[in-house]
Every structure is written in structure tokens, then in C-alpha cells.
Design an enzyme around this catalytic site. Sequence first.
Site, PDB file in Angstrom:
ATOM      1  N   VAL A 140     -94.509  54.359 -49.923  1.00 60.13           N
ATOM      2  CA  VAL A 140     -93.638  54.269 -48.746  1.00 60.13           C
ATOM      3  C   VAL A 140     -93.800  52.877 -48.141  1.00 60.13           C
ATOM      4  O   VAL A 140     -94.919  52.458 -47.839  1.00 60.13           O
ATOM      5  CB  VAL A 140     -94.002  55.347 -47.705  1.00 60.13           C
ATOM      6  CG1 VAL A 140     -93.197  55.143 -46.427  1.00 60.13           C
ATOM      7  CG2 VAL A 140     -93.767  56.737 -48.281  1.00 60.13           C
ATOM      8  N   GLU A 141     -92.702  52.186 -47.992  1.00 63.02           N
ATOM      9  CA  GLU A 141     -92.699  50.854 -47.368  1.00 63.02           C
ATOM     10  C   GLU A 141     -91.714  50.864 -46.212  1.00 63.02           C
ATOM     11  O   GLU A 141     -90.514  50.653 -46.398  1.00 63.02           O
ATOM     12  CB  GLU A 141     -92.305  49.787 -48.398  1.00 63.02           C
ATOM     13  CG  GLU A 141     -93.278  49.598 -49.537  1.00 63.02           C
ATOM     14  CD  GLU A 141     -94.367  48.586 -49.232  1.00 63.02           C
ATOM     15  OE1 GLU A 141     -94.391  48.050 -48.088  1.00 63.02           O
ATOM     16  OE2 GLU A 141     -95.185  48.322 -50.127  1.00 63.02           O
ATOM     17  N   THR A 142     -92.214  51.144 -45.007  1.00 61.25           N
ATOM     18  CA  THR A 142     -91.328  51.016 -43.855  1.00 61.25           C
ATOM     19  C   THR A 142     -91.021  49.537 -43.635  1.00 61.25           C
ATOM     20  O   THR A 142     -91.785  48.663 -44.046  1.00 61.25           O
ATOM     21  CB  THR A 142     -91.965  51.617 -42.591  1.00 61.25           C
ATOM     22  OG1 THR A 142     -93.151  50.884 -42.261  1.00 61.25           O
ATOM     23  CG2 THR A 142     -92.315  53.085 -42.800  1.00 61.25           C
TER      24      THR A 142
END
Length: 571
Positions: free
Chosen positions: A279-281
Site C-alpha cells: 500500500v502506497e498512500t
Amino acid sequence: MPVQAAQVEALRTEAERSGFVRTGRYAELAPLIAQFQARYPGAVREESFGTTPEGRPMLAMVVTRSGALTASEARARNLPVLLVQGGIHAGEIEGKDAGFIALRQMLEDKAGKDALEKVVIVFVPIYNIDGHERFHAWNRPNQNGPAEMGQRATAQNLNLNRDYIKQDAPESRAMLALVERWDPIVYLDIHATDGAKFQHDVAVQMEPLHEGDAALMKLGQGISDELLGQLRGQGSKPLPFYPTFLKRDDPSSGFADNVYSPRFSTGYFQLRNRYSILVETHSWKPYGERVQIARNIIVDLAGMAARQGARWLAEAKAADARAAQGAPLQVVLDWKPTERFRTIDFQGYAYTRTPSEVSGGTWTRYDDRKPQVWKVPLYDELVPAVSADAPAGGYIVPAAYAAQVAALLDLHGVRYERLQQARLQAQVESFRAQSVALAPTTFESRQRATVTGAWAPDTRDLLAGSLFVPIAQPRARLVVTLFEPLGPDSLLSWGQFNSSFQQQEYMEGYVAEEVARVQLRDPALAKAYQQRLDSDPAFAASPSERLKFFAKRHSSAEHALNLYPVVRVEK
């Protein structure tokens, strides 16, 4: 304030109390986990799983309403385990705050309680704890909050998300022991991007999707599609690829999809027949928004695991069983995009690119008040760049290297056997490097090696104490990745065997002059020497290289030079 409300209030993080202006320090963890345990007895347990180089305990919070608060109980009950990891890069810390919020809400509301009846969550709020405590306001200058944060690297200046294969950091070894104990079906690794300004707020990538066991890849596509769909339904603008421009700082260059190598969490777990989700916000979204997106993913994934986790576990165990049978196996060790692309509508902002009188280069400026659709190329056709067919039998690690390699295999949970008796003149395949390039600088504490060459039939004396690492085991793909020399994350590539490429014996020049004259009596050799002189000006101009031509053909030459110590066997 009512007692129940006060208890819930005590579970709020520093991030929440500050309106997501700040994030808490490491000292917040133990008291907060204790408050969770007091509020939800029988559903929460603290687990300390290691100690950092600076002496800080590494903490996990186990959460479930199934009663299975230990790894052995979860395994006995056949419950899906999700390992949620925050702060592997401690400046990208939304996973820590999102995890506490998500778990508190799941423990309080009915849907969350129902999911936790069927799922175990092992939450690591901060993986890189020593890096987290190097708090500074500008550790992440290309990020919108929090006010202060940790740094990417550990106290030993190692990047934990480059260490899943080589396992140099004490933190990595502690984490892999936690993984080995709990065997999570999904490993969720939460980050924030670097890079440009655009509207998309999160990128979600996972494996097995491009590579790995075929049945797990098919199931992985369904998991990915559902997770991205739920995010869109919550108002997010997710991407299924990491948005790095092909040309640095040039939005018009577009993007290329990728498959992560196993030095990264996203590339490692498919080698164990388990899922990993990266997950890469988006770093330029406000911190509170990034935390909310990460919270949504944790809750969504837990709900999916409650509904589908039994199938996930069954497919993973079936993949283990297939690998343990030792069926013919080809492993892709590295991938590359082709020249084919499709044009996508990417939700960016208006921007200008102008000459810079400061840098002398081009200055890109974004106007985030003006949304703009960029029509840019996406290169998402991926093909193998390096592949290897596994040997039918396995690999032999010679006794001289057995101790250091066995320690690493133990960390990875790879099965091996020690030869109790020597096997002389065994039929094997050997790999001799035709060229060797050692990196001029260190990378993640290692001098990496790049070689060319091929396996060829050979005979070798295999001494007692050597390791036989069979292909027929659940982690067959991991075995191939570790030992195939051309792979970018093989032990050879990480410099484990660099001494094999160092010459130790030499022939003095005056001796080589005499040897050369004897060898030149052979017409075939004399012809080969003359051809080399005629075709290679650099060789012809180098007295030392000309003498090496003869020295390496002498019986005194080092047979083991450039010979990879590990061999392959078909039985």
C-alpha cells in the site's frame, strides 16, 4: 464522561488527538497496547518479537475474537492470519496510526466483531523503530505531514525493504521469525509514495499476481480487483501500479508497471506461496486522509479474509503440496516491460516545465488547484528478463560455506540435509562465471556481484557436511531464487560468494615468459594466441594480459577461480 466512553478515549492515538497534525513517538506503543488489552480482555495480546540494535523491544499486537491469540492456536483452528505492518520506512508512518484506529473500530462495531471471529490480525505498528525515533520535521520534505516523522533507514543505515532475502538487519531476522511463527496468509506492508503531485491517492500492488503459483495468481487477481473496487466505492482514486515516471520529473513520459524482486516485501512472499500487498498512500495528500485510506484497506482486507480466508488458506496449502512434489519448475527471476504501451487517462494537475536558472535543468511546477487529465503511456506488458529451470534434485552447498548458508536457510524456513558421508566424483552441474562485475560502491552494506555464464555438466567431490537443498519442498521458488546465480537477488548477486572471484595464486612474469615459449610449441595454441593479438588491440598492448593468456592455461592455474561454489544435482 461515561466509563465506556473514557475507555475508548484512552485508545485514541496522538495523531487523532492532534487532528492528525502529529504522530506519536515509540513511547506511545506499550501503554496504548496495554489499554487495548484492558478494554478487550481475551481479544488482544501484546507480543514482543525482537530487540532493535539500539535496545528497543519490537512490539506486535495480536487481535481476534476467535480466542486464538497464539500462533499455535490459530494454526490449530485453521484461521487466516493477516500481518499488518507499519513503519518499515519510519517516515511513512500512516500504517501505525491507521492500524490502531482500524482495530479499535473493529473491536467496537458489529461488522468488525463478526470479522474478528474468523480472522487473526497481527499488527506491527512500527517495524523500523530506531529509524522512527530519529524524529525530525523534514525527514520527508516531499510529504504533507505529520509535523515530525522518522527516517527511512534503520540505526545501522539499512533499508529494511531491501533486506527480505539477505536478512542483514537484526530487525529483519526478528520479523522473519515472527512470520515463520504465524505464517500469515497475507502480509500487508503500508507506505507513502515519493514523487510527483497528482490526484490519485493510493497505489495498491500485490503478488502472487504476475508471478508465482498459477492458482494463487488467479486468486490474487480476484483479491486485487475486489480491494481496488472497495476503495473506489469509498471515494479513493486507487492505482494498481506504482506511479513513478519513466523519465524522472517528467509527467509526459508516463509509467511502466513492474514486478518487485524479493528483496522487497511485495516480491518475497510469493516465494513462500503467500500473499503480500503493498500500500502506497500518496505523500502529498493530508496526513489524516492518508491514515483514513490505510485504515479502510485494513478493515476491507479483514472483511474479505473473514469471507474468503478459508479458500485462501486451502489454495496456499495446495500450492505448498504441489511444490513439495518436486514437479518441473521454471522460476522468473527478473522482469522487464516490453515496448508496447497503452495510453491511459491519468488524473493529474496542470503543470509547467521551464528552464531553471538555479539548477540549469528543467523545473517542474504543479498547480494542484487545477485538476487535469494526463494522457500518458503505461507500459504494462511484462515479460521475463531472467528465468531459471530448477534442477530436478536440488542444490549442494559445499561444506566450506555450509555454516553461513545454513543460518540463512533456517531464517527462511528452507529445508536442507547435511551429507553424512563424502560423495566422490559426483555427477553435478557447475557454473563458472565468464565475466564478473563487482559493484564499485556498496549497496545496503553489500558489494553486489553481476556475472555471466551457464551451468555445465561436471564431476565434484562433495564432502561430508555439505548441504543438500532439495527442490521438492513448499518453498521451492525461494530455493531457486537464492541459488540461481543470474538472479538479481541470489546469494551470489548479494556478494555472498565474492571471494570465489578473487585470484589468490599468481605466476611471476619471468616464469610466465618461459611457460609461454613452451606452450607456443603447440600450433593450435599459437594460432589462437595470434588471432587474439590481431583481433583485440587492448590485449595486444598489455604485456600482463598477454602473459595471463598462457598462465591460465598452465596446470598451476587456479581451477576454482570464478567457479560458483554451489552446484546443481538432478537426483
